[in-house]
Design a protein around this motif. Structure first.
Motif, PDB file in Angstrom:
ATOM      1  N   SER A 133       0.841  -1.199   0.000  1.00 28.94           N
ATOM      2  CA  SER A 133       0.000   0.000   0.000  1.00 28.94           C
ATOM      3  C   SER A 133       0.875   1.246   0.000  1.00 28.94           C
ATOM      4  O   SER A 133       2.101   1.175   0.155  1.00 28.94           O
ATOM      5  N   GLY A 134       0.249   2.399  -0.168  1.00 30.51           N
ATOM      6  CA  GLY A 134       0.974   3.657  -0.132  1.00 30.51           C
ATOM      7  C   GLY A 134       1.513   4.057  -1.495  1.00 30.51           C
ATOM      8  O   GLY A 134       1.274   3.401  -2.514  1.00 30.51           O
ATOM      9  N   LYS A 135       2.290   5.133  -1.523  1.00 24.00           N
ATOM     10  CA  LYS A 135       2.788   5.672  -2.790  1.00 24.00           C
ATOM     11  C   LYS A 135       3.767   4.735  -3.486  1.00 24.00           C
ATOM     12  O   LYS A 135       3.969   4.829  -4.706  1.00 24.00           O
ATOM     13  N   ASN A 136       4.394   3.816  -2.715  1.00 25.01           N
ATOM     14  CA  ASN A 136       5.351   2.866  -3.300  1.00 25.01           C
ATOM     15  C   ASN A 136       4.734   1.480  -3.516  1.00 25.01           C
ATOM     16  O   ASN A 136       5.453   0.498  -3.678  1.00 25.01           O
ATOM     17  N   GLU A 137       3.426   1.422  -3.514  1.00 25.38           N
ATOM     18  CA  GLU A 137       2.738   0.135  -3.690  1.00 25.38           C
ATOM     19  C   GLU A 137       3.210  -0.569  -4.967  1.00 25.38           C
ATOM     20  O   GLU A 137       3.330   0.038  -6.029  1.00 25.38           O
ATOM     21  N   GLY A 138       3.498  -1.854  -4.825  1.00 19.90           N
ATOM     22  CA  GLY A 138       3.932  -2.659  -5.962  1.00 19.90           C
ATOM     23  C   GLY A 138       5.433  -2.711  -6.148  1.00 19.90           C
ATOM     24  O   GLY A 138       5.936  -3.569  -6.885  1.00 19.90           O
ATOM     25  N   GLN A 139       6.157  -1.834  -5.479  1.00 20.22           N
ATOM     26  CA  GLN A 139       7.604  -1.854  -5.573  1.00 20.22           C
ATOM     27  C   GLN A 139       8.187  -2.887  -4.597  1.00 20.22           C
ATOM     28  O   GLN A 139       7.570  -3.216  -3.585  1.00 20.22           O
ATOM     29  N   PRO A 140       9.384  -3.407  -4.897  1.00 21.35           N
ATOM     30  CA  PRO A 140       9.983  -4.429  -4.011  1.00 21.35           C
ATOM     31  C   PRO A 140      10.262  -3.887  -2.617  1.00 21.35           C
ATOM     32  O   PRO A 140      10.648  -2.724  -2.446  1.00 21.35           O
ATOM     33  N   ASN A 141      10.051  -4.713  -1.620  1.00 15.61           N
ATOM     34  CA  ASN A 141      10.442  -4.372  -0.254  1.00 15.61           C
ATOM     35  C   ASN A 141      11.959  -4.287  -0.161  1.00 15.61           C
ATOM     36  O   ASN A 141      12.674  -5.062  -0.802  1.00 15.61           O
ATOM     37  N   LYS A 142      12.446  -3.350   0.623  1.00 19.26           N
ATOM     38  CA  LYS A 142      13.877  -3.232   0.861  1.00 19.26           C
ATOM     39  C   LYS A 142      14.190  -3.738   2.273  1.00 19.26           C
ATOM     40  O   LYS A 142      13.659  -3.202   3.240  1.00 19.26           O
ATOM     41  N   VAL A 143      15.034  -4.756   2.344  1.00 16.91           N
ATOM     42  CA  VAL A 143      15.450  -5.274   3.653  1.00 16.91           C
ATOM     43  C   VAL A 143      16.664  -4.448   4.082  1.00 16.91           C
ATOM     44  O   VAL A 143      17.816  -4.857   3.946  1.00 16.91           O
ATOM     45  N   ALA A 144      16.388  -3.278   4.632  1.00 21.50           N
ATOM     46  CA  ALA A 144      17.409  -2.251   4.838  1.00 21.50           C
ATOM     47  C   ALA A 144      18.509  -2.663   5.803  1.00 21.50           C
ATOM     48  O   ALA A 144      19.629  -2.163   5.708  1.00 21.50           O
ATOM     49  N   ARG A 145      18.224  -3.546   6.736  1.00 23.48           N
ATOM     50  CA  ARG A 145      19.244  -3.908   7.728  1.00 23.48           C
ATOM     51  C   ARG A 145      20.291  -4.885   7.202  1.00 23.48           C
ATOM     52  O   ARG A 145      21.319  -5.086   7.839  1.00 23.48           O
ATOM     53  N   LEU A 146      20.015  -5.485   6.057  1.00 19.92           N
ATOM     54  CA  LEU A 146      20.927  -6.525   5.578  1.00 19.92           C
ATOM     55  C   LEU A 146      22.216  -5.939   5.031  1.00 19.92           C
ATOM     56  O   LEU A 146      22.203  -4.962   4.280  1.00 19.92           O
ATOM     57  N   ARG A 147      23.320  -6.561   5.442  1.00 18.54           N
ATOM     58  CA  ARG A 147      24.673  -6.172   5.058  1.00 18.54           C
ATOM     59  C   ARG A 147      25.450  -7.457   4.739  1.00 18.54           C
ATOM     60  O   ARG A 147      24.900  -8.562   4.852  1.00 18.54           O
ATOM     61  N   PRO A 148      26.715  -7.358   4.381  1.00 21.40           N
ATOM     62  CA  PRO A 148      27.494  -8.583   4.115  1.00 21.40           C
ATOM     63  C   PRO A 148      27.583  -9.554   5.285  1.00 21.40           C
ATOM     64  O   PRO A 148      27.944 -10.705   5.101  1.00 21.40           O
ATOM     65  N   ASN A 149      27.253  -9.109   6.494  1.00 23.21           N
ATOM     66  CA  ASN A 149      27.281 -10.003   7.662  1.00 23.21           C
ATOM     67  C   ASN A 149      25.989 -10.778   7.845  1.00 23.21           C
ATOM     68  O   ASN A 149      25.874 -11.591   8.765  1.00 23.21           O
ATOM     69  N   SER A 150      25.009 -10.571   6.973  1.00 19.25           N
ATOM     70  CA  SER A 150      23.661 -11.085   7.185  1.00 19.25           C
ATOM     71  C   SER A 150      23.448 -12.484   6.616  1.00 19.25           C
ATOM     72  O   SER A 150      23.989 -12.834   5.571  1.00 19.25           O
ATOM     73  N   ALA A 151      22.631 -13.249   7.336  1.00 18.09           N
ATOM     74  CA  ALA A 151      22.200 -14.564   6.867  1.00 18.09           C
ATOM     75  C   ALA A 151      20.719 -14.509   6.540  1.00 18.09           C
ATOM     76  O   ALA A 151      19.962 -13.721   7.116  1.00 18.09           O
ATOM     77  N   VAL A 152      20.311 -15.360   5.611  1.00 12.51           N
ATOM     78  CA  VAL A 152      18.901 -15.501   5.236  1.00 12.51           C
ATOM     79  C   VAL A 152      18.448 -16.893   5.666  1.00 12.51           C
ATOM     80  O   VAL A 152      19.026 -17.899   5.244  1.00 12.51           O
ATOM     81  N   LEU A 153      17.430 -16.941   6.499  1.00  8.11           N
ATOM     82  CA  LEU A 153      16.893 -18.200   7.008  1.00  8.11           C
ATOM     83  C   LEU A 153      15.592 -18.511   6.275  1.00  8.11           C
ATOM     84  O   LEU A 153      14.729 -17.646   6.115  1.00  8.11           O
ATOM     85  N   LEU A 154      15.457 -19.745   5.809  1.00  3.34           N
ATOM     86  CA  LEU A 154      14.284 -20.163   5.042  1.00  3.34           C
ATOM     87  C   LEU A 154      13.448 -21.128   5.863  1.00  3.34           C
ATOM     88  O   LEU A 154      13.970 -22.143   6.357  1.00  3.34           O
ATOM     89  N   THR A 155      12.171 -20.824   6.013  1.00  6.61           N
ATOM     90  CA  THR A 155      11.284 -21.672   6.820  1.00  6.61           C
ATOM     91  C   THR A 155      10.015 -21.995   6.049  1.00  6.61           C
ATOM     92  O   THR A 155       9.574 -21.222   5.192  1.00  6.61           O
ATOM     93  N   VAL A 156       9.414 -23.119   6.397  1.00  2.13           N
ATOM     94  CA  VAL A 156       8.190 -23.575   5.740  1.00  2.13           C
ATOM     95  C   VAL A 156       7.234 -24.145   6.788  1.00  2.13           C
ATOM     96  O   VAL A 156       7.664 -24.800   7.746  1.00  2.13           O
ATOM     97  N   ARG A 157       5.953 -23.869   6.572  1.00  4.80           N
ATOM     98  CA  ARG A 157       4.905 -24.533   7.346  1.00  4.80           C
ATOM     99  C   ARG A 157       3.890 -25.078   6.360  1.00  4.80           C
ATOM    100  O   ARG A 157       3.343 -24.328   5.542  1.00  4.80           O
ATOM    101  N   ALA A 158       3.668 -26.383   6.412  1.00  5.76           N
ATOM    102  CA  ALA A 158       2.705 -26.997   5.498  1.00  5.76           C
ATOM    103  C   ALA A 158       1.295 -26.476   5.796  1.00  5.76           C
ATOM    104  O   ALA A 158       0.997 -26.046   6.908  1.00  5.76           O
TER     105      ALA A 158
END
Length: 279
Positions: free
Chosen positions: A129-154
């Motif tokens: 929503s808002g003026k930037n609706e439809g644009q990609p989310n920015k994960v602003a805190r992520l830096r070269p030290n960051s990990a991405v964790l993948l989770t699933v719930r059936a």
């Protein structure tokens, strides 16, 4: 190989006999003089052994020694490359302000899993929503030290059953603030998938906790959320204990060492997991 008393021919000094040798030099007695040569470099170049069988045996030995030296040099070059990489990372870290919660966990739909583990990248989704609706989310805190964790719930499971299925480090040049594409690509070396058996033992809520509501295991909305840096170290530590394949275990160990370095953590002070399921 003992070469003493072996007859040789030198391309300049003529015929002679080896009277002494060690790992560095051989000494040859010629008709007019005694001379010392570098071992094994001179053999086969300036000095020829007269006995053909001895010469063949010596050739095999020198070939083996050469291969061993080349392997040793490769290891040395690799170690120097690693040290240079470490120095580069440490230099980069000087310019990075590490946020205490610069890791991100994604709610992955079951139909996404195959594509994510094929392309090794995940979408941040779009602004709703808002003026930037439809644009990609920015994960602003992520830096070269960051990990991405993948989770699933059936679809037939409760939120409490959410499982960890994989994780990866972001690229060394990644910046969430500058990422306009909305895709987080995995580091080429630090990426791990879990088997179904491993995932069944790695429940997300064993690690994650909402500090305001420590007993709740709810993920009401949103594709992702941030979590604290220590949690990734806890997950990797448990994975190392869980992995039975030696290559995968070694990868998890290298991943953990890299993560600890990139997040300036003390590996002797990683606490035990204390997620909502452990309250």
């Amino acid at each position: 190989m003992n070469l003493i008393n072996e007859k040789i021919t030198h391309e300049v000094f003529g015929k002679g006999k080896i009277i002494d040798h060690d790992e560095t030099f051989i000494t040859v007695d010629f008709e007019d003089d005694t001379k010392k040569f570098v071992y094994p470099d001179a053999l086969g170049k300036f000095i020829k052994l007269k006995d053909r069988d001895v010469a063949e045996s010596m050739k095999d030995i020198l070939t083996k020694e050469k291969a061993e030296k080349e392997l040793e040099q490769q290891k040395l070059d690799e170690e120097q490359r690693k040290q240079a990489e470490i120095a580069y990372r440490r230099n980069k870290l000087k310019d990075i302000k590490i946020h205490e919660s610069s890791q991100v966990v994604f709610w992955i739909e079951e139909e996404e899993v195959d594509a994510i583990f094929t392309d090794w990248q995940v979408s941040t989704g779009t602004i709703q929503s808002g003026k930037n609706e439809g644009q990609p989310n920015k994960v602003a805190r992520l830096r070269p030290n960051s990990a991405v964790l993948l989770t699933v719930r059936a679809s037939d499971e409760e939120e409490v059953d959410r499982k960890i299925i994989g994780l990866y480090m972001v690229n060394e040049t990644f910046s969430g603030e500058l990422n306009d594409e909305g895709m987080i690509t995995a580091h080429e070396s630090y990426r791990i998938t879990l088997t179904k058996e491993e995932s069944d033992k790695m429940l997300f809520w064993n690690y994650y906790i909402n500090k305001n509501y420590p007993h709740r295991t709810t993920w009401n909305s949103g594709r992702y959320r941030y979590y604290d840096n220590v949690m990734t170290a806890q997950i990797l530590t448990d994975l190392i204990s869980l992995k039975t394949d030696e290559n995968e275990k070694e990868l998890a160990e290298r991943f953990l060492a890299y993560f600890i370095e990139m997040n300036l953590l003390d590996d002797t002070e990683i606490p035990k997991p204390n997620g909502a399921l452990k309250q």
